[in-house]
Design a protein around this motif. Structure first.
Motif, PDB file in Angstrom:
ATOM      1  N   THR A  91       0.824  -1.213   0.000  1.00 36.30           N
ATOM      2  CA  THR A  91       0.000   0.000   0.000  1.00 36.30           C
ATOM      3  C   THR A  91       0.859   1.264   0.000  1.00 36.30           C
ATOM      4  OG1 THR A  91      -0.220  -0.013   2.424  1.00 36.30           O
ATOM      5  CG2 THR A  91      -1.961  -1.094   1.175  1.00 36.30           C
ATOM      6  N   HIS A  95      -1.353   2.429  -6.170  1.00 38.29           N
ATOM      7  CA  HIS A  95      -2.003   1.199  -6.633  1.00 38.29           C
ATOM      8  C   HIS A  95      -3.511   1.391  -6.675  1.00 38.29           C
ATOM      9  CE1 HIS A  95      -2.506   0.929  -2.255  1.00 38.29           C
ATOM     10  NE2 HIS A  95      -3.494   0.071  -2.471  1.00 38.29           N
ATOM     11  N   ASP A  97      -6.972  -1.283  -5.921  1.00 41.18           N
ATOM     12  CA  ASP A  97      -7.238  -2.572  -5.296  1.00 41.18           C
ATOM     13  C   ASP A  97      -7.946  -3.497  -6.291  1.00 41.18           C
ATOM     14  OD1 ASP A  97      -6.248  -1.460  -2.949  1.00 41.18           O
ATOM     15  OD2 ASP A  97      -8.242  -0.913  -2.205  1.00 41.18           O
ATOM     16  N   HIS A 245      -4.253   5.050  -5.201  1.00 40.99           N
ATOM     17  CA  HIS A 245      -4.012   5.525  -3.846  1.00 40.99           C
ATOM     18  C   HIS A 245      -2.734   4.918  -3.298  1.00 40.99           C
ATOM     19  CE1 HIS A 245      -6.406   1.840  -3.399  1.00 40.99           C
ATOM     20  NE2 HIS A 245      -5.872   1.685  -2.209  1.00 40.99           N
ATOM     21  N   ARG A 260     -11.935  -1.147   7.259  1.00 38.08           N
ATOM     22  CA  ARG A 260     -12.294  -0.978   5.861  1.00 38.08           C
ATOM     23  C   ARG A 260     -13.460  -1.877   5.445  1.00 38.08           C
ATOM     24  NH1 ARG A 260      -8.525  -2.067   0.592  1.00 38.08           N
ATOM     25  NH2 ARG A 260      -9.993  -3.577  -0.191  1.00 38.08           N
TER      26      ARG A 260
HETATM   27 MN    MN Z   1      -5.271  -0.191  -1.365  1.00 36.84          MN
END
Ligand code: MN
Ligand code: OGA
Length: 270
Positions: A91, A95, A97, A245, A260
């Motif tokens: 992270t 990148h 997701d 992000h 999350r």
């Molecule tokens: Mn991510």
């Protein structure tokens, strides 16, 4: 009923000032979904939702996945907090997701629970805006190009020590090929980059590295980027199909934990 929205910069990020009841009631959900796509990232400063409320809010925006514990995934670099911590150093690089999912996550809702004393700010780059502002010659150069996305790409650059076991694990993931430019159902286009984009198909490796570095540098220019300084209780929602992000480095033992909820993908990459 309090509900005001304030753009955080011309091209990316909008702050939403409202209260829990409005978010949970879903009366503004359609507006928020639209804003999310238009602005890339929404912030809800110190809204302080509980886990259950965060799930409930996510449900108004889309279909929450069951990732993590009953749909709530703890984001941490500490392997004692979450098994996925071993990949989460990834992270630290730009990148998106879900490069390895058939349909990448629509979006994500993240709440700040415990923060690091140093680092840990999260950055978002609007990849629609980054594409739209490319010079026409560059758009023509990258039209039709495809990148190979690999776990190796997401991990290679971020670990101080790589063991043979880690290398073997990363190699065991499938390679996924995606266009460099995502043409969405809406007709808009966005750049599809990030650390998972390891090389461009059919290009010499040096040339491919140079183009990927150039495009990432383009997309991470300040005008395309919003940088979030977390406070406990902040919540952020981002459009995973229209932003990249990354998080600024923070110590793995800092205690930092974000909660999350991930929204199921709605649109295959095309
Ligand atoms: Mn991510
Ligand atoms: C994520 C992620 C960034 C952060 O949850 O997918 O990249 O700030 N998080 O921890």
């Amino acid at each position: 009923m309090p509900f005001t929205t304030t753009d955080l910069s011309p091209l990316v990020g909008t702050r939403v000032d409202t209260d829990k009841a409005i978010l949970l009631g879903g009366t503004k959900a359609a507006e928020l979904r639209q804003l999310l796509e238009a602005r890339g990232v929404l912030t809800f400063p110190k809204i302080g939702l509980t886990d259950e409320e965060q799930r409930q809010f996510a449900q108004t925006l889309g279909t929450p996945t069951d990732q993590g514990e009953r749909g709530l995934h703890k984001i941490s670099l500490d392997v004692n907090v979450t098994e996925t911590a071993k990949y989460l150093k990834g992270t630290l690089s730009w990148h998106f997701d879900g490069w390895n999912d058939p349909v990448p996550a629509r979006g994500t809702v993240l709440t700040g629970r415990v923060l690091s004393k140093t680092g840990g700010q999260t950055l978002f780059s609007n990849t629609y805006a980054a594409y739209e502002e490319l010079p026409e010659a560059k758009k023509a150069q990258i039209a039709g190009l495809k990148a190979a996305h690999t776990m190796m790409g997401t991990q290679r650059g971020v670990h101080e020590l790589v063991t043979p076991e880690m290398a073997a694990d990363w190699q065991s993931f499938a390679i996924h090929r995606h266009p460099l430019v995502w043409t969405h159902r809406s007709g808009r286009k966005s750049l599809l980059l990030g650390s998972s984009a390891d090389w461009i198909e059919g290009m010499d490796r040096g040339e491919s590295d140079a183009l990927l570095v150039e495009l990432k540098a383009w997309a991470s220019q300040p005008r395309f980027v919003y940088r979030h300084e977390w406070q406990v209780g902040d919540m952020i929602a981002w459009d995973n199909c229209g932003v990249l992000h990354r998080v600024e480095p923070y110590p793995a033992d800092s205690g930092r934990v974000l909660h999350r909820v991930t929204l199921e993908g709605e649109e295959a990459i095309a």
